[in-house]
Design an enzyme around this catalytic site. Structure first.
Site, PDB file in Angstrom:
ATOM      1  N   ASP A  47       8.145   2.168   1.259  1.00 53.62           N
ATOM      2  CA  ASP A  47       6.967   3.023   1.190  1.00 53.62           C
ATOM      3  C   ASP A  47       5.712   2.183   1.360  1.00 53.62           C
ATOM      4  O   ASP A  47       5.455   1.269   0.573  1.00 53.62           O
ATOM      5  CB  ASP A  47       6.930   3.734  -0.172  1.00 53.62           C
ATOM      6  CG  ASP A  47       5.701   4.615  -0.331  1.00 53.62           C
ATOM      7  OD1 ASP A  47       5.822   5.835  -0.120  1.00 53.62           O
ATOM      8  OD2 ASP A  47       4.617   4.084  -0.652  1.00 53.62           O
ATOM      9  N   TYR A  52      -2.862   0.084   2.492  1.00 51.13           N
ATOM     10  CA  TYR A  52      -2.284  -1.189   2.039  1.00 51.13           C
ATOM     11  C   TYR A  52      -2.477  -2.325   3.046  1.00 51.13           C
ATOM     12  O   TYR A  52      -2.309  -3.483   2.699  1.00 51.13           O
ATOM     13  CB  TYR A  52      -0.785  -1.033   1.749  1.00 51.13           C
ATOM     14  CG  TYR A  52      -0.419   0.077   0.807  1.00 51.13           C
ATOM     15  CD1 TYR A  52      -1.384   0.738   0.026  1.00 51.13           C
ATOM     16  CD2 TYR A  52       0.903   0.491   0.688  1.00 51.13           C
ATOM     17  CE1 TYR A  52      -1.027   1.773  -0.828  1.00 51.13           C
ATOM     18  CE2 TYR A  52       1.263   1.525  -0.167  1.00 51.13           C
ATOM     19  CZ  TYR A  52       0.298   2.164  -0.910  1.00 51.13           C
ATOM     20  OH  TYR A  52       0.663   3.183  -1.753  1.00 51.13           O
ATOM     21  N   LYS A  77       1.194   6.704   4.929  1.00 46.65           N
ATOM     22  CA  LYS A  77       0.274   7.750   4.473  1.00 46.65           C
ATOM     23  C   LYS A  77      -1.045   7.683   5.238  1.00 46.65           C
ATOM     24  O   LYS A  77      -1.508   6.588   5.594  1.00 46.65           O
ATOM     25  CB  LYS A  77      -0.019   7.576   2.974  1.00 46.65           C
ATOM     26  CG  LYS A  77       1.220   7.363   2.113  1.00 46.65           C
ATOM     27  CD  LYS A  77       0.867   7.059   0.670  1.00 46.65           C
ATOM     28  CE  LYS A  77       2.074   6.602  -0.121  1.00 46.65           C
ATOM     29  NZ  LYS A  77       2.467   5.208   0.176  1.00 46.65           N
ATOM     30  N   HIS A 110      -2.519  10.884   1.593  1.00 53.62           N
ATOM     31  CA  HIS A 110      -2.564   9.959   0.459  1.00 53.62           C
ATOM     32  C   HIS A 110      -3.254  10.569  -0.769  1.00 53.62           C
ATOM     33  O   HIS A 110      -2.778  10.410  -1.902  1.00 53.62           O
ATOM     34  CB  HIS A 110      -3.269   8.663   0.885  1.00 53.62           C
ATOM     35  CG  HIS A 110      -2.861   7.463   0.104  1.00 53.62           C
ATOM     36  ND1 HIS A 110      -2.825   6.197   0.638  1.00 53.62           N
ATOM     37  CD2 HIS A 110      -2.456   7.326  -1.176  1.00 53.62           C
ATOM     38  CE1 HIS A 110      -2.422   5.336  -0.290  1.00 53.62           C
ATOM     39  NE2 HIS A 110      -2.199   6.007  -1.402  1.00 53.62           N
ATOM     40  N   LEU A 192       6.178   2.054 -13.383  1.00 47.28           N
ATOM     41  CA  LEU A 192       6.209   1.215 -14.580  1.00 47.28           C
ATOM     42  C   LEU A 192       4.805   1.057 -15.170  1.00 47.28           C
ATOM     43  O   LEU A 192       4.554   0.143 -15.944  1.00 47.28           O
ATOM     44  CB  LEU A 192       6.791  -0.169 -14.249  1.00 47.28           C
ATOM     45  CG  LEU A 192       8.149  -0.177 -13.538  1.00 47.28           C
ATOM     46  CD1 LEU A 192       8.558  -1.600 -13.176  1.00 47.28           C
ATOM     47  CD2 LEU A 192       9.219   0.479 -14.405  1.00 47.28           C
ATOM     48  N   ILE A 230       9.645   4.280  -6.640  1.00 40.81           N
ATOM     49  CA  ILE A 230       9.370   3.187  -5.695  1.00 40.81           C
ATOM     50  C   ILE A 230       8.749   1.995  -6.426  1.00 40.81           C
ATOM     51  O   ILE A 230       7.570   1.672  -6.237  1.00 40.81           O
ATOM     52  CB  ILE A 230       8.464   3.657  -4.530  1.00 40.81           C
ATOM     53  CG1 ILE A 230       7.259   4.462  -5.045  1.00 40.81           C
ATOM     54  CG2 ILE A 230       9.254   4.486  -3.532  1.00 40.81           C
ATOM     55  CD1 ILE A 230       6.220   4.756  -3.970  1.00 40.81           C
ATOM     56  N   LYS A 232       7.514  -1.678  -7.329  1.00 36.41           N
ATOM     57  CA  LYS A 232       7.014  -2.758  -6.485  1.00 36.41           C
ATOM     58  C   LYS A 232       7.214  -4.095  -7.187  1.00 36.41           C
ATOM     59  O   LYS A 232       6.950  -4.232  -8.377  1.00 36.41           O
ATOM     60  CB  LYS A 232       5.528  -2.550  -6.189  1.00 36.41           C
ATOM     61  CG  LYS A 232       4.832  -3.772  -5.592  1.00 36.41           C
ATOM     62  CD  LYS A 232       3.627  -4.160  -6.432  1.00 36.41           C
ATOM     63  CE  LYS A 232       3.068  -5.503  -5.980  1.00 36.41           C
ATOM     64  NZ  LYS A 232       1.823  -5.832  -6.717  1.00 36.41           N
ATOM     65  N   SER A 233       7.720  -5.067  -6.441  1.00 37.93           N
ATOM     66  CA  SER A 233       7.780  -6.441  -6.920  1.00 37.93           C
ATOM     67  C   SER A 233       7.806  -7.359  -5.710  1.00 37.93           C
ATOM     68  O   SER A 233       8.270  -6.968  -4.639  1.00 37.93           O
ATOM     69  CB  SER A 233       9.030  -6.682  -7.780  1.00 37.93           C
ATOM     70  OG  SER A 233       9.070  -8.033  -8.217  1.00 37.93           O
ATOM     71  N   VAL A 234       7.301  -8.567  -5.888  1.00 44.29           N
ATOM     72  CA  VAL A 234       7.412  -9.580  -4.835  1.00 44.29           C
ATOM     73  C   VAL A 234       8.408 -10.665  -5.235  1.00 44.29           C
ATOM     74  O   VAL A 234       8.650 -11.594  -4.475  1.00 44.29           O
ATOM     75  CB  VAL A 234       6.039 -10.220  -4.515  1.00 44.29           C
ATOM     76  CG1 VAL A 234       5.059  -9.160  -4.010  1.00 44.29           C
ATOM     77  CG2 VAL A 234       5.465 -10.937  -5.740  1.00 44.29           C
ATOM     78  N   ARG A 238      13.568  -9.741  -9.403  1.00 45.74           N
ATOM     79  CA  ARG A 238      13.157  -8.429  -9.924  1.00 45.74           C
ATOM     80  C   ARG A 238      13.408  -7.328  -8.909  1.00 45.74           C
ATOM     81  O   ARG A 238      13.725  -6.190  -9.282  1.00 45.74           O
ATOM     82  CB  ARG A 238      11.686  -8.467 -10.333  1.00 45.74           C
ATOM     83  CG  ARG A 238      11.455  -9.267 -11.603  1.00 45.74           C
ATOM     84  CD  ARG A 238      10.011  -9.282 -12.027  1.00 45.74           C
ATOM     85  NE  ARG A 238       9.806 -10.062 -13.244  1.00 45.74           N
ATOM     86  CZ  ARG A 238       8.640 -10.429 -13.708  1.00 45.74           C
ATOM     87  NH1 ARG A 238       7.533 -10.081 -13.057  1.00 45.74           N
ATOM     88  NH2 ARG A 238       8.540 -11.131 -14.825  1.00 45.74           N
ATOM     89  N   ASN A 242      15.654  -4.215 -10.080  1.00 45.66           N
ATOM     90  CA  ASN A 242      15.171  -2.835 -10.051  1.00 45.66           C
ATOM     91  C   ASN A 242      16.154  -1.881  -9.385  1.00 45.66           C
ATOM     92  O   ASN A 242      16.088  -0.665  -9.590  1.00 45.66           O
ATOM     93  CB  ASN A 242      13.821  -2.773  -9.333  1.00 45.66           C
ATOM     94  CG  ASN A 242      12.699  -3.379 -10.137  1.00 45.66           C
ATOM     95  OD1 ASN A 242      12.811  -3.558 -11.347  1.00 45.66           O
ATOM     96  ND2 ASN A 242      11.602  -3.722  -9.469  1.00 45.66           N
TER      97      ASN A 242
END
Length: 274
Positions: A47, A52, A77, A110, A192, A230, A232-234, A238, A242
């Site tokens: 997503d 972004y 979006k 959006h 989260l 959805i 998010k982590s980099v 993790r 998830n």
């Protein structure tokens, strides 16, 4: 598609993986690697959004993965500045070009931006894109029930998805109930609470009970509510964690304890004020 991730069937007949990778605030220079890591871990849903500024990198990560296009579910979006019929069609073209794709699985408005009062016109552009087969499903993001009611009254179709801020502090009862009644899948952004909810004592206790992390508890909660989620982590560990939420189930007492966490606190704007 990853066998471990359940899918929900949208009103369009297409399916959406119930867990996806969010890339909000992931720097463009990191995004391709993050997407590649997620796809290698088993994600099949990504997503992104015009806002972004990492759509091109998302496309690069997809290409590097080698995962067949038909196995993927890709969302982007249209941003506030592009509301309006013609400008939305042009924005879609730019996004598709940046992603390097022939079609989208889901295209969302959006924000409704009620102060500009152009979201119905924007929705009509999305209907045109769907009719032309350039996007398989269309939906909205950050719409309250009253925004959805207006779309229903002034349009020929109903959104397949409403992506809204949803987490234990803000379970969004009214908007989720409207979606359930009208066949609109709820997709949770900030699932989260941008990580802030994870320090909660109740979630820590449930995590210890099930032998998982607090993040896994919250993601599992979303799934059992019927949300698409959805996170998010980099961080590769993790990102994989998830997705690893299918070896346990929250019981009635767990769900009741999480229900007590509701405060109404938001991490982002209220759609009526955006």
């Amino acid at each position: 598609m990853s066998a471990s991730v359940p899918t929900l069937t949208l009103r369009t007949g297409f399916t959406i993986p119930q867990i996806g990778l969010g890339v909000y605030k992931v720097p463009a220079e990191q995004t391709a690697d993050v997407v590649l890591t997620a796809l290698e871990a088993g994600y099949r849903h990504v997503d992104t959004a015009t806002l972004y500024r990492n759509e091109k990198a998302v496309g690069e990560g997809i290409r590097r993965s080698g995962v067949p296009r038909e196995e993927l579910f890709v969302t982007t979006k249209v941003w506030d500045d592009d509301h309006g019929y013609d400008s939305t069609l042009a924005a879609f073209d730019r996004s598709l070009d940046l992603l390097g794709l022939d079609y989208l699985d889901l295209y969302l408005i959006h924000w409704p931006v009620p102060s500009r009062d152009r979201y119905v016109e924007t929705w009509h552009a999305l209907e045109r894109l769907a009719a032309d087969g350039r996007v398989r499903s269309i939906g909205v993001s950050n719409f309250h029930a009253h925004h959805l009611e207006r779309l229903s009254a002034e349009s020929e179709s109903v959104p397949a998805v409403n992506q809204i801020e949803t987490h234990p502090w803000l379970p969004q009862h009214e908007d989720r109930a409207y979606g359930e009644t009208h066949g609109i899948v709820t997709e949770a952004w900030s699932p989260l609470a941008r990580g802030r909810v994870l320090g909660d004592e109740t979630l820590g206790r449930l995590a210890a009970k099930h032998g998982v992390s607090a993040a896994q508890i919250v993601i599992r909660w979303h799934l059992q509510l019927g949300n698409v989620v959805i996170p998010k982590s980099v961080t590769p560990a993790r990102i994989r964690e998830n997705l690893d939420v299918f070896g346990f189930e929250l019981d009635f007492e767990d769900l009741a304890a999480i229900a007590e966490l509701e405060t109404g606190e938001r991490t982002g704007s209220d759609p009526d004020d955006h």
